[in-house]
Enzyme design. Structure first.
Site, PDB file in Angstrom:
ATOM      1  N   LYS A 190       0.838  -1.220   0.000  1.00 12.54           N
ATOM      2  CA  LYS A 190       0.000   0.000   0.000  1.00 12.54           C
ATOM      3  C   LYS A 190       0.865   1.259   0.000  1.00 12.54           C
ATOM      4  O   LYS A 190       0.628   2.193  -0.765  1.00 12.54           O
ATOM      5  CB  LYS A 190      -0.925   0.023   1.230  1.00 12.54           C
ATOM      6  CG  LYS A 190      -1.878  -1.157   1.330  1.00 12.54           C
ATOM      7  CD  LYS A 190      -2.797  -1.050   2.534  1.00 12.54           C
ATOM      8  CE  LYS A 190      -2.110  -1.054   3.872  1.00 12.54           C
ATOM      9  NZ  LYS A 190      -1.374  -2.302   4.186  1.00 12.54           N
ATOM     10  N   ARG A 208      -9.565   1.260   8.672  1.00 14.73           N
ATOM     11  CA  ARG A 208      -9.143  -0.094   9.048  1.00 14.73           C
ATOM     12  C   ARG A 208     -10.163  -0.794   9.923  1.00 14.73           C
ATOM     13  O   ARG A 208      -9.972  -1.957  10.286  1.00 14.73           O
ATOM     14  CB  ARG A 208      -7.837  -0.006   9.827  1.00 14.73           C
ATOM     15  CG  ARG A 208      -6.620  -0.419   9.045  1.00 14.73           C
ATOM     16  CD  ARG A 208      -5.426  -0.032   9.861  1.00 14.73           C
ATOM     17  NE  ARG A 208      -4.294  -0.853   9.629  1.00 14.73           N
ATOM     18  CZ  ARG A 208      -3.207  -0.410   8.972  1.00 14.73           C
ATOM     19  NH1 ARG A 208      -3.168   0.785   8.458  1.00 14.73           N
ATOM     20  NH2 ARG A 208      -2.170  -1.192   8.843  1.00 14.73           N
ATOM     21  N   ARG A 242      12.533  -6.257   5.584  1.00 10.81           N
ATOM     22  CA  ARG A 242      12.482  -4.800   5.369  1.00 10.81           C
ATOM     23  C   ARG A 242      13.377  -4.056   6.360  1.00 10.81           C
ATOM     24  O   ARG A 242      13.360  -4.348   7.545  1.00 10.81           O
ATOM     25  CB  ARG A 242      11.036  -4.321   5.508  1.00 10.81           C
ATOM     26  CG  ARG A 242      10.936  -2.788   5.516  1.00 10.81           C
ATOM     27  CD  ARG A 242       9.546  -2.293   5.254  1.00 10.81           C
ATOM     28  NE  ARG A 242       8.570  -2.688   6.256  1.00 10.81           N
ATOM     29  CZ  ARG A 242       7.287  -2.336   6.203  1.00 10.81           C
ATOM     30  NH1 ARG A 242       6.843  -1.609   5.194  1.00 10.81           N
ATOM     31  NH2 ARG A 242       6.446  -2.727   7.148  1.00 10.81           N
ATOM     32  N   ARG A 273      11.613  -2.021  11.489  1.00  8.66           N
ATOM     33  CA  ARG A 273      10.437  -1.449  12.148  1.00  8.66           C
ATOM     34  C   ARG A 273      10.071  -2.307  13.346  1.00  8.66           C
ATOM     35  O   ARG A 273      10.141  -3.536  13.281  1.00  8.66           O
ATOM     36  CB  ARG A 273       9.263  -1.400  11.158  1.00  8.66           C
ATOM     37  CG  ARG A 273       8.993   0.008  10.651  1.00  8.66           C
ATOM     38  CD  ARG A 273       7.979   0.031   9.554  1.00  8.66           C
ATOM     39  NE  ARG A 273       6.660  -0.492   9.919  1.00  8.66           N
ATOM     40  CZ  ARG A 273       5.588  -0.358   9.160  1.00  8.66           C
ATOM     41  NH1 ARG A 273       5.686   0.270   8.001  1.00  8.66           N
ATOM     42  NH2 ARG A 273       4.430  -0.848   9.529  1.00  8.66           N
ATOM     43  N   ARG A 327      -0.465  -8.796  13.214  1.00  7.88           N
ATOM     44  CA  ARG A 327      -1.039  -7.766  12.324  1.00  7.88           C
ATOM     45  C   ARG A 327      -1.938  -8.423  11.275  1.00  7.88           C
ATOM     46  O   ARG A 327      -2.992  -7.884  10.919  1.00  7.88           O
ATOM     47  CB  ARG A 327       0.076  -6.968  11.651  1.00  7.88           C
ATOM     48  CG  ARG A 327       0.770  -6.003  12.609  1.00  7.88           C
ATOM     49  CD  ARG A 327       2.138  -5.579  12.117  1.00  7.88           C
ATOM     50  NE  ARG A 327       2.132  -4.808  10.885  1.00  7.88           N
ATOM     51  CZ  ARG A 327       3.216  -4.602  10.138  1.00  7.88           C
ATOM     52  NH1 ARG A 327       4.381  -5.105  10.484  1.00  7.88           N
ATOM     53  NH2 ARG A 327       3.132  -3.876   9.039  1.00  7.88           N
TER      54      ARG A 327
END
Ligand code: AP5
Length: 212
Positions: free
Chosen positions: A13, A88, A127, A160, A171
């Site tokens: 996204k 969300r 990431r 992160r 998540r």
């Protein structure tokens, strides 16, 4: 143009909305980015949001709705916007509908980016993000020239806090339970389009651009 990007964590996204915002000349409004900026700045909002983000849970609706409402009221968002990571929950979608109704505006498209779980865990596990400029790297397919150092600004690369595998799984669970059902809401409004999020960033961009 008023767009919503829906999809599980790691579906792309943020990556796609940055490009689409440039293509369509509208600001990208990313709630995750805004919340992380508040955490880094140590604001009251950031202090409230941090524990939820670190645990992979959703930040309470009233906090998120307010920052989005304020951002949408800024002059650069008058002619449109691209929402990345909002709404969300059913309550957030309801509040967004309310804001739009009050200003006699409508959503043009809600794009659902679909990516399987194993690909998501791979993407997020590798990431790394520059603590200084926010540039994104990946340990498998976009390695920095010097390990742990940003190619662009020399800043320190970090993982992160919510990209640890266990938190990513949480998540995904939260996404399935609270966010995935929103697709039905936008389907009923006849604005939903689903796009395959696998393949290269350029391929996914072309698919989205094609349906828009
Ligand atoms: P947020 O930052 O929105 O996290 P997310 O939705 O979990 O999104 P990500 O940034 O992890 O993934 P993405 O889909 O944007 O993918 P990206 O392009 O980055 O939210 C974080 C937290 O904030 C939430 O958990 C919650 O606590 C809170 N929050 C945020 N909004 C909220 C709200 N509305 N209500 C309540 N709480 C809220 O890509 C991911 C990785 O994949 C990158 O490494 C990228 O380079 C790579 N990648 C992208 N596309 C491809 C591709 N095609 N091929 C290979 N790799 C790719």
């Amino acid at each position: 143009m008023r767009l919503i990007l829906l999809g599980p964590p790691g579906s792309g996204k943020g990556t796609q909305s940055a490009r689409l915002a440039g293509r369509y000349g509208v600001p990208q409004i990313g709630t995750g980015d805004m919340l992380r900026a508040a955490v880094d700045a140590g604001t009251g909002l950031g202090r409230q949001a941090k524990a939820y983000i670190d645990a992979g849970e959703l930040v309470p609706d009233e906090l998120v709705v307010e920052i989005v409402r304020q951002r949408m009221a800024e002059p650069d968002a008058a002619a449109g916007w691209l929402l990345d990571g909002f709404p969300r929950t059913a309550e957030q979608a309801r509040r967004l509908d309310e804001v739009l109704e009050q200003s006699a505006k409508e959503i043009d498209r809600a794009v659902l980016i679909e990516v399987p779980d194993d690909e998501i865990v791979r993407r997020l596990g590798g990431r790394r993000v520059c603590a200084a400029c926010g540039a994104v790297f990946h340990l498998d397919w976009k390695r920095p020239a010097v390990q742990g150092v940003c190619d662009l600004c020399g800043g320190r690369l970090r993982q992160r806090s919510d990209d640890a595998e266990e938190t990513v799984r949480e998540r995904l669970r939260v996404y399935r339970e609270q966010t995935a059902p929103l697709a039905r809401h936008y389907e009923k409004l006849s604005v939903l389009v689903a796009v395959d999020g696998r393949g290269s960033v350029n391929q996914v961009f072309d698919r989205i651009d094609g349906v828009l």
